[in-house]
Design a protein around this motif. Sequence first.
Motif, PDB file in Angstrom:
ATOM      1  N   LEU A  21       0.831  -1.203   0.000  1.00 42.94           N
ATOM      2  CA  LEU A  21       0.000   0.000   0.000  1.00 42.94           C
ATOM      3  C   LEU A  21       0.872   1.262   0.000  1.00 42.94           C
ATOM      4  N   ASN A  22       1.985   1.231   0.752  1.00 39.90           N
ATOM      5  CA  ASN A  22       2.940   2.352   0.726  1.00 39.90           C
ATOM      6  C   ASN A  22       3.372   2.627  -0.705  1.00 39.90           C
ATOM      7  N   ARG A  81       1.921   2.344  -3.261  1.00 34.92           N
ATOM      8  CA  ARG A  81       0.898   2.996  -4.087  1.00 34.92           C
ATOM      9  C   ARG A  81       0.560   4.383  -3.541  1.00 34.92           C
ATOM     10  N   GLY A  82       1.471   4.909  -2.700  1.00 37.65           N
ATOM     11  CA  GLY A  82       1.307   6.287  -2.235  1.00 37.65           C
ATOM     12  C   GLY A  82       0.512   6.430  -0.952  1.00 37.65           C
ATOM     13  N   ILE A  83       0.185   5.304  -0.296  1.00 38.92           N
ATOM     14  CA  ILE A  83      -0.662   5.347   0.900  1.00 38.92           C
ATOM     15  C   ILE A  83       0.234   5.220   2.134  1.00 38.92           C
ATOM     16  N   ASP A  84       0.132   6.157   3.078  1.00 37.20           N
ATOM     17  CA  ASP A  84       1.031   6.108   4.239  1.00 37.20           C
ATOM     18  C   ASP A  84       0.616   5.008   5.230  1.00 37.20           C
ATOM     19  N   ASN A  85       1.487   4.756   6.208  1.00 37.98           N
ATOM     20  CA  ASN A  85       1.249   3.656   7.149  1.00 37.98           C
ATOM     21  C   ASN A  85      -0.113   3.739   7.833  1.00 37.98           C
ATOM     22  N   LYS A 108      -2.885   5.258   7.001  1.00 34.85           N
ATOM     23  CA  LYS A 108      -4.021   4.954   6.120  1.00 34.85           C
ATOM     24  C   LYS A 108      -3.994   3.494   5.685  1.00 34.85           C
ATOM     25  N   LEU A 114      -6.982   0.951   6.202  1.00 33.21           N
ATOM     26  CA  LEU A 114      -7.591   0.269   5.058  1.00 33.21           C
ATOM     27  C   LEU A 114      -7.656  -1.244   5.308  1.00 33.21           C
ATOM     28  N   ILE A 115      -6.552  -1.783   5.798  1.00 33.81           N
ATOM     29  CA  ILE A 115      -6.492  -3.226   6.030  1.00 33.81           C
ATOM     30  C   ILE A 115      -7.502  -3.638   7.110  1.00 33.81           C
ATOM     31  N   SER A 162     -10.211  -1.960   8.102  1.00 29.18           N
ATOM     32  CA  SER A 162     -11.606  -1.802   7.689  1.00 29.18           C
ATOM     33  C   SER A 162     -12.004  -2.922   6.735  1.00 29.18           C
ATOM     34  N   GLU A 183       6.041   5.671   0.600  1.00 27.56           N
ATOM     35  CA  GLU A 183       4.858   6.310   0.010  1.00 27.56           C
ATOM     36  C   GLU A 183       5.224   7.625  -0.685  1.00 27.56           C
ATOM     37  N   ALA A 220       6.503   6.813  -4.059  1.00 22.43           N
ATOM     38  CA  ALA A 220       5.385   6.495  -4.947  1.00 22.43           C
ATOM     39  C   ALA A 220       4.711   7.775  -5.424  1.00 22.43           C
ATOM     40  N   ARG A 221       4.531   8.712  -4.487  1.00 25.58           N
ATOM     41  CA  ARG A 221       3.865   9.968  -4.855  1.00 25.58           C
ATOM     42  C   ARG A 221       4.718  10.804  -5.804  1.00 25.58           C
ATOM     43  N   ILE A 268      -5.180  -8.413  -0.064  1.00 30.60           N
ATOM     44  CA  ILE A 268      -5.697  -7.704   1.111  1.00 30.60           C
ATOM     45  C   ILE A 268      -7.202  -7.965   1.210  1.00 30.60           C
ATOM     46  N   VAL A 282     -10.735  -5.471   1.352  1.00 30.34           N
ATOM     47  CA  VAL A 282     -10.527  -4.140   0.769  1.00 30.34           C
ATOM     48  C   VAL A 282     -10.779  -4.256  -0.726  1.00 30.34           C
ATOM     49  N   GLU A 316      -4.356  10.002  -3.039  1.00 30.69           N
ATOM     50  CA  GLU A 316      -3.102  10.384  -2.375  1.00 30.69           C
ATOM     51  C   GLU A 316      -2.113  10.966  -3.377  1.00 30.69           C
ATOM     52  N   ILE A 317      -1.978  10.275  -4.501  1.00 30.91           N
ATOM     53  CA  ILE A 317      -0.985  10.687  -5.485  1.00 30.91           C
ATOM     54  C   ILE A 317      -1.386  12.000  -6.156  1.00 30.91           C
TER      55      ILE A 317
END
Lengths: 480, 252
Positions: free
Chosen positions: A433-434, A436-440, A442, A446-447, A449, B73, B76-77, B90, B93, B105-106
């Motif tokens: 997930l990181n 893909r631009g998602i921080d820890n 979030k 996500l995981i 939820s 992250e 990635a961004r 996952i 999700v 995010e990006i």
Amino acid sequence: MSKDQELLEELANSEYEYGFSTNIDTEILPPGLNEDTVRFISAKKNEPAWLLEYRLKALKHFLTMETPDWQNFNFPDLNFQDISYYAAPKKKALASLDEVDPELLETFAKLGISLDEQKMLSGVAVDVVFDSVSVGTSFKGKLAEIGVIFCSFGEAVQNHPELVKKYLGTVVPATDNLFAALNAAVFSDGSFAYIPKGVRCPMELSTYFRINAMNSGQFERTLLIADEGSYVSYLEGCTAPRRDENQLHAAVVELIAMDDAEIKYSTVQNWYPGDKDGKGGVYNFVTKRAIAKGRNSKISWTQVETGSAITWKYPSVILKGDNSSGEFYSVALTRNRQIADTGTKMIHLGKNTKSRIISKGISAGHSHNSYRGLVSIHSGAVNSRNFTQCDSLLIGDKCGAHTFPYIEGKNSSSIVEHEATTSKIAEDQIFYLNQRGIDNEKAVALIVSGYAREVLNKLPMEFAVEAQKLLAISLDGSVG
Amino acid sequence: MLNITNLHSSIEGKKILKGIDLKVNAGEIHAIMGPNGSGKSTLASVLAGKAEYEVTEGEAFLDGKNLLEMAPEERAREGLFLAFQYPVEIPGVSNINFLKTALTEIRAHRGLPELTSKEFLKLLKDKQELVELKSSLVNRSLNEGFSGGEKKRNEILQLAMLDPKLAILDETDSGLDIDALRIVASGVNKLRTENNAFVIITHYQRLLDYIIPDFVHILYDGRIIKSGTKELALELEEKGYDWITQHETGTV
């Protein structure tokens, strides 16, 4: 006096009409528990003789009971004589939000709680709770039109004694367990609802009352009756962290569903969990039980438990009516030193009864999370079915997840299924997930939820969104 | 665009990369080939910022920004995308929710507003066609129960959605049948522009029949020991990795 001010005054006073704070700040009973305590409480509430009798009987029984020893945690050192049973300890009102713990405020902000509500919840003196009072009153009127009774328990005792007398203690007897007995003896207030025959309650009960319901005390009593063919969805609690000076909370909730009736009961519990070492947190020892009394009746419990130092409760269903069904959906999240020992009991008595249990435990930090459940199929419960799924998610390597499923089968036509899994949030998942631009933060949200989705989906929409946020916030800093 | 100099990396004290130099310009496709254990996937992981790998020496810049100082992250961004060799699952999700979160995010990092649901779905539909991924898969849980080929195509779908500057494909061809290989390759070819770049890590030459690289590098024992054009890949395929290892031993 300006008109606005008059209005405020009126609203402020009208609160007293509803009995939420009548005189309680002037009279505090010294700590201790005996017959006099109970008589005092009953008299204060102007209760009929039968209710005093009920309380006294409960007290008598309570005094003979031992503390339980079967739970999966060390019983905290509780001295029942040290508690004040008619105390509305006057909280010191803070002058402004500036005096409130900034961490708490941050959480409020994240949850999107309005300023007024923030003040209420953190004990700041509030000038006015305009919205909640007016909205609350108008909804009460609407409910009355269709015959729904929804009021505080105390009001119900005064205005509908026949209903209270008929049903009180029929699902959770005063002798049921130590804390149910204590509650029966000294319960302070709580909620009462009666849904008449054939009425589908048009709104989620209690959503609009959450502020008012806050002060109903540490020994809350809830009684909900859904008459034939009726439907009600009831929400209890609130996602905002609630600080409370009372350490022991021993509530009792009784639900009764007649023929073809359905009750959906949703709880979000976020009492103060204590500090990092678990000091000062609330002991949430609750007895919740429902009876699916009539044919085709249906009970559904959904709970999201994130608060309290110790949560100890088993919302259960007695499936008495033929073709009745019971559901239990639970997410229990523990972190730091929190303990949760929770689950359900499904007691199958009627024919073709069905039950479904979905339990999702999430443990982080040094916490312990136990699922404890009983599925009991009695001999008359022919063709009954149960499905249980019990999952545990571990975050870090210092926490514990435990499962205690009990199954009793007394007839051969029934089917009981049990599935259980234990998993960890893998570093790989977070890294993915990181990447893909998602921080820890979030990523974990996500995981989690995703993990809890099946249960969150059962909550009313608005509540579900809040609960999802709550899970994310509760796990803040638990990972990485 | 990507500028790696003298990159050394180790895991649990074991040296894997022993001085990588690589320069990738916008518009280029580079292939990195090499035998198992030569450090190909390590290079991808180090660039993406996987925590287990320690960088002991050297530098890596993406468009002038120091990659090695950024959290995964942030990389990635900034436009670095890694198509994983083994995409993780996952549960619970949904693919679509995940894609929306990542894209938001990006985009935020690029100063762009969140897409409306309508815009997002339109974009998703377009990109989905590109990788010929069934709609049912975007509504399912992320990678859960996907076949190997579906997971790889889902990686390319993410690549298409997130529109990175630099995409690293880590053995995307492994475990793919010929049809899936063709779909993945055609996706990459369609996504290629003069503003982005690809680094394709592969063990076999066959993917390079479909995606024609501008440069081919051979990685062996943590170093790039030979660079050339696509002919080098063919030569390698013909002569085998032994040729390189002997070649390498010979030059030492």
